[in-house]
Design a protein around this motif. Structure first.
Motif, PDB file in Angstrom:
ATOM      1  N   VAL A 232     -13.721  13.633  -1.363  1.00 36.24           N
ATOM      2  CA  VAL A 232     -12.221  14.393  -1.517  1.00 36.24           C
ATOM      3  C   VAL A 232     -11.593  13.169  -3.106  1.00 36.24           C
ATOM      4  O   VAL A 232     -11.671  12.473  -2.433  1.00 36.24           O
ATOM      5  CB  VAL A 232     -10.793  15.348  -0.881  1.00 36.24           C
ATOM      6  N   ASP A 233     -12.312  13.548  -4.602  1.00 38.52           N
ATOM      7  CA  ASP A 233     -11.479  12.359  -5.099  1.00 38.52           C
ATOM      8  C   ASP A 233     -10.532  13.037  -6.008  1.00 38.52           C
ATOM      9  O   ASP A 233     -10.993  14.204  -6.240  1.00 38.52           O
ATOM     10  CB  ASP A 233     -12.324  12.237  -6.344  1.00 38.52           C
ATOM     11  N   GLN A 234      -9.406  12.291  -5.295  1.00 43.29           N
ATOM     12  CA  GLN A 234      -7.533  12.399  -5.701  1.00 43.29           C
ATOM     13  C   GLN A 234      -7.060  11.129  -6.761  1.00 43.29           C
ATOM     14  O   GLN A 234      -7.551  10.076  -5.770  1.00 43.29           O
ATOM     15  CB  GLN A 234      -6.885  13.149  -4.710  1.00 43.29           C
ATOM     16  N   ARG A 235      -6.005  11.975  -7.117  1.00 39.35           N
ATOM     17  CA  ARG A 235      -5.216  10.763  -7.205  1.00 39.35           C
ATOM     18  C   ARG A 235      -4.517  10.068  -6.071  1.00 39.35           C
ATOM     19  O   ARG A 235      -3.785  11.237  -5.873  1.00 39.35           O
ATOM     20  CB  ARG A 235      -3.564  11.267  -8.786  1.00 39.35           C
ATOM     21  N   GLN A 236      -4.549   9.060  -5.995  1.00 43.58           N
ATOM     22  CA  GLN A 236      -3.497   8.269  -5.234  1.00 43.58           C
ATOM     23  C   GLN A 236      -2.347   8.244  -5.323  1.00 43.58           C
ATOM     24  O   GLN A 236      -1.280   8.825  -4.359  1.00 43.58           O
ATOM     25  CB  GLN A 236      -3.617   6.696  -5.244  1.00 43.58           C
ATOM     26  N   ARG A 237      -1.254   8.773  -6.288  1.00 41.06           N
ATOM     27  CA  ARG A 237      -0.349   9.093  -6.590  1.00 41.06           C
ATOM     28  C   ARG A 237       0.064  10.251  -5.725  1.00 41.06           C
ATOM     29  O   ARG A 237       1.557  10.452  -5.868  1.00 41.06           O
ATOM     30  CB  ARG A 237       0.391   9.619  -7.995  1.00 41.06           C
ATOM     31  N   ILE A 238      -0.600  11.053  -5.503  1.00 41.78           N
ATOM     32  CA  ILE A 238      -0.129  12.560  -4.800  1.00 41.78           C
ATOM     33  C   ILE A 238       0.059  12.062  -3.583  1.00 41.78           C
ATOM     34  O   ILE A 238       1.700  12.538  -2.718  1.00 41.78           O
ATOM     35  CB  ILE A 238      -1.840  13.439  -3.990  1.00 41.78           C
ATOM     36  N   PHE A 239       0.295  10.752  -2.952  1.00 39.89           N
ATOM     37  CA  PHE A 239       0.150  10.234  -1.445  1.00 39.89           C
ATOM     38  C   PHE A 239       0.874   9.065  -2.466  1.00 39.89           C
ATOM     39  O   PHE A 239       1.537   8.692  -0.721  1.00 39.89           O
ATOM     40  CB  PHE A 239      -0.350   9.822  -0.688  1.00 39.89           C
ATOM     41  N   GLY A 240       2.122   8.760  -3.421  1.00 40.94           N
ATOM     42  CA  GLY A 240       2.848   7.920  -3.677  1.00 40.94           C
ATOM     43  C   GLY A 240       2.164   6.361  -3.823  1.00 40.94           C
ATOM     44  O   GLY A 240       2.933   5.639  -3.951  1.00 40.94           O
ATOM     45  N   LEU A 241       0.973   6.564  -4.075  1.00 38.53           N
ATOM     46  CA  LEU A 241       0.193   4.717  -3.922  1.00 38.53           C
ATOM     47  C   LEU A 241      -0.554   4.194  -5.450  1.00 38.53           C
ATOM     48  O   LEU A 241      -0.440   5.475  -5.749  1.00 38.53           O
ATOM     49  CB  LEU A 241      -1.277   5.132  -2.790  1.00 38.53           C
ATOM     50  N   ASP A 242       0.162   3.594  -5.822  1.00 36.11           N
ATOM     51  CA  ASP A 242      -0.102   3.776  -7.291  1.00 36.11           C
ATOM     52  C   ASP A 242      -0.771   1.781  -7.528  1.00 36.11           C
ATOM     53  O   ASP A 242      -1.385   1.496  -8.203  1.00 36.11           O
ATOM     54  CB  ASP A 242       0.942   2.817  -7.463  1.00 36.11           C
ATOM     55  N   MET A 243      -1.234   1.161  -5.895  1.00 33.57           N
ATOM     56  CA  MET A 243      -1.616  -0.644  -6.204  1.00 33.57           C
ATOM     57  C   MET A 243      -3.270  -0.138  -5.264  1.00 33.57           C
ATOM     58  O   MET A 243      -3.414  -0.124  -4.245  1.00 33.57           O
ATOM     59  CB  MET A 243      -0.820  -1.458  -5.374  1.00 33.57           C
ATOM     60  N   THR A 244      -4.273  -0.065  -6.204  1.00 29.30           N
ATOM     61  CA  THR A 244      -5.268  -0.529  -5.316  1.00 29.30           C
ATOM     62  C   THR A 244      -6.071  -1.459  -6.088  1.00 29.30           C
ATOM     63  O   THR A 244      -5.803  -3.146  -7.135  1.00 29.30           O
ATOM     64  CB  THR A 244      -6.364   0.206  -6.759  1.00 29.30           C
ATOM     65  N   THR A 245      -6.486  -2.336  -4.764  1.00 28.77           N
ATOM     66  CA  THR A 245      -7.431  -4.450  -4.914  1.00 28.77           C
ATOM     67  C   THR A 245      -8.394  -4.124  -4.499  1.00 28.77           C
ATOM     68  O   THR A 245      -8.055  -3.373  -3.289  1.00 28.77           O
ATOM     69  CB  THR A 245      -6.108  -4.945  -3.916  1.00 28.77           C
ATOM     70  N   VAL A 246      -9.108  -4.669  -4.948  1.00 30.76           N
ATOM     71  CA  VAL A 246     -10.106  -5.314  -3.929  1.00 30.76           C
ATOM     72  C   VAL A 246     -10.415  -6.876  -2.964  1.00 30.76           C
ATOM     73  O   VAL A 246     -10.096  -7.272  -4.026  1.00 30.76           O
ATOM     74  CB  VAL A 246     -11.384  -5.630  -4.887  1.00 30.76           C
ATOM     75  N   LEU A 247     -11.071  -5.832  -2.481  1.00 31.86           N
ATOM     76  CA  LEU A 247     -10.836  -7.748  -1.579  1.00 31.86           C
ATOM     77  C   LEU A 247     -11.844  -8.316  -0.799  1.00 31.86           C
ATOM     78  O   LEU A 247     -13.206  -7.658  -0.772  1.00 31.86           O
ATOM     79  CB  LEU A 247     -10.128  -8.188   0.425  1.00 31.86           C
ATOM     80  N   TRP A 248     -12.202  -9.635  -1.582  1.00 31.95           N
ATOM     81  CA  TRP A 248     -13.581 -10.680  -0.988  1.00 31.95           C
ATOM     82  C   TRP A 248     -13.080 -11.182   0.761  1.00 31.95           C
ATOM     83  O   TRP A 248     -13.025 -12.590  -0.576  1.00 31.95           O
ATOM     84  CB  TRP A 248     -14.235 -11.173  -2.124  1.00 31.95           C
ATOM     85  N   LEU A 249     -13.748 -11.565   1.286  1.00 29.29           N
ATOM     86  CA  LEU A 249     -13.369 -11.920   2.284  1.00 29.29           C
ATOM     87  C   LEU A 249     -14.430 -12.834   2.864  1.00 29.29           C
ATOM     88  O   LEU A 249     -15.510 -12.331   2.834  1.00 29.29           O
ATOM     89  CB  LEU A 249     -13.022 -11.321   3.937  1.00 29.29           C
ATOM     90  N   SER A 250     -14.250 -14.218   3.612  1.00 27.96           N
ATOM     91  CA  SER A 250     -15.672 -14.760   4.128  1.00 27.96           C
ATOM     92  C   SER A 250     -14.805 -15.190   5.476  1.00 27.96           C
ATOM     93  O   SER A 250     -13.730 -15.631   5.854  1.00 27.96           O
ATOM     94  CB  SER A 250     -15.611 -16.283   3.276  1.00 27.96           C
ATOM     95  N   VAL A 251     -16.210 -14.888   6.122  1.00 30.95           N
ATOM     96  CA  VAL A 251     -15.238 -14.973   7.945  1.00 30.95           C
ATOM     97  C   VAL A 251     -16.966 -15.343   8.324  1.00 30.95           C
ATOM     98  O   VAL A 251     -18.442 -14.979   8.271  1.00 30.95           O
ATOM     99  CB  VAL A 251     -15.051 -13.708   8.934  1.00 30.95           C
ATOM    100  N   PRO A 252     -16.960 -15.972   9.380  1.00 29.10           N
ATOM    101  CA  PRO A 252     -18.484 -16.698  10.690  1.00 29.10           C
ATOM    102  C   PRO A 252     -18.888 -15.489  10.839  1.00 29.10           C
ATOM    103  O   PRO A 252     -18.559 -14.263  11.546  1.00 29.10           O
ATOM    104  CB  PRO A 252     -17.647 -17.179  11.310  1.00 29.10           C
ATOM    105  N   PRO A 253     -20.291 -15.176  10.601  1.00 32.41           N
ATOM    106  CA  PRO A 253     -20.936 -14.482  11.154  1.00 32.41           C
ATOM    107  C   PRO A 253     -20.730 -13.646  12.081  1.00 32.41           C
ATOM    108  O   PRO A 253     -21.238 -12.478  12.858  1.00 32.41           O
ATOM    109  CB  PRO A 253     -22.843 -14.759  10.915  1.00 32.41           C
TER     110      PRO A 253
END
Length: 337
Positions: A232-253
């Motif tokens: 389901v591709d839905q508008r996040q505002r249906i659930f009161g969500l307005d902030m989308t962020t991509v995180l790029w993380l580095s961790v040991p293998p």
């Protein structure tokens, strides 16, 4: 539409569709305690306003595709046209403009037996106003696809969710086992479902030349072996969500699997995967607002002791979601000149 234009019934309906995108309105209505007509009206309103799309998609791991996350650096005035051109391509999904408006991130997939950079990656560096391209191969997906962020919302009770799970008669291939290689007719079927996961059997039969009973059996087989899933591709505002962020993380293998699974369990994480590249873990986080994102970063992410480095890239505009764009007269393979 603002978040206050949606109510609990809208959210429950979206959750029900995430559990089974082709569930009959009668079954959804019974679980939600409303009439069939009410469910049909709500779905029609959400769909016609563009708030919700049910999509039938293929799992890249099952069909043997390789998925890439591509970051495209553009000149300041080029991000939108480049993103829109990428979105028109049939081999892309999740096209976003990030941060200061000069970076586009796009997901693309290619058959593993083919040269993976033959179409998109080789062409982008030669596109005017594109000043840099980096690609990361998705090695493992911890969360996303058919699971869906909506399933973490808690809108439906566990009992309701269990009643709306894909029924055995629609999710088992029986003695057929694997659905086998995709045929030309399968691809016609999947093309229709990618645009409308709830397309009626009559439309699917017309597209494939099969009888409705054959379409029904083939849908069951493709769903049972994981080739086909519904999102389901839905508008996040249906659930009161307005902030989308991509995180790029580095961790040991040695900590990658455990950290990726921990991210998958976070209510805020819509997608998480392990990738190649300098940052080996990527996640898409959806929060209520900037303050909620700060709280998430300083609590849930801060508690992940294996994280050595983190880059945050807020999404300032989404151009394309998980499925195809509506048909346009433009050539989908053409990048801007």
């Amino acid at each position: 539409m603002k978040s206050d234009a949606y109510d609990d019934l809208d959210r429950a309906l979206v959750h029900a569709l995430q559990l089974d995108g082709r569930a009959p309105f009668s079954r959804i209505a019974e679980v939600l305690g409303v009439s069939d007509q009410t469910v049909a009206r709500r779905y029609t309103r959400l769909r016609t306003t563009g708030a919700v799309r049910v999509l039938g998609l293929t799992d890249p791991a099952v069909v043997g595709d390789v998925v890439w996350m591509v970051r495209v650096q553009c000149l300041p005035d080029a991000a939108v046209p480049v993103a829109e051109a990428l979105a028109r391509r049939t081999d892309t999904s999740w096209v976003h403009i990030l941060s200061d408006g000069t970076e586009v991130v796009v997901t693309t997939r290619a058959a593993s037996g083919q040269d993976s950079d033959a179409l998109l990656l080789r062409k982008l560096p030669h596109t005017p106003r594109v000043v840099g391209v980096s690609a990361r191969c998705v090695l493992h997906q911890f969360f996303g696809g058919p699971l869906g962020l909506v399933n973490k919302s808690g809108v439906l009770s566990p009992e309701q969710a269990a009643r709306l799970a894909v029924p055995e008669s629609d999710g088992s291939a029986g003695s057929e086992g694997s659905a086998g290689p995709l045929t030309a007719e399968d691809r016609k079927l999947l093309a229709v479902l990618a645009r409308d996961g709830r397309a009626p059997l009559t439309e699917l039969a017309a597209a494939t030349g099969w009888s409705q009973s054959t379409v029904r059996r083939r849908l069951a087989a493709l769903r049972a072996d994981g080739t086909l899933y519904f999102d389901v591709d839905q508008r996040q505002r249906i659930f009161g969500l307005d902030m989308t962020t991509v995180l790029w993380l580095s961790v040991p293998p040695s900590e990658l699997a455990a950290t990726g699974q921990a991210l998958a369990d976070h209510a805020e994480v819509a997608f998480a995967c392990a990738t190649t590249g300098p940052n080996n873990l990527m996640a898409t986080v959806v929060c209520e607002d900037v303050a909620a994102l700060y709280t998430y970063l300083t609590t849930r992410i801060a508690a992940l002791s294996a994280v050595r480095h983190m880059e945050t890239s807020p999404v300032i505009r989404r151009i394309k979601g998980p499925g195809p764009l509506p048909p346009t007269p433009h050539d989908p393979s053409r990048l801007p000149s």
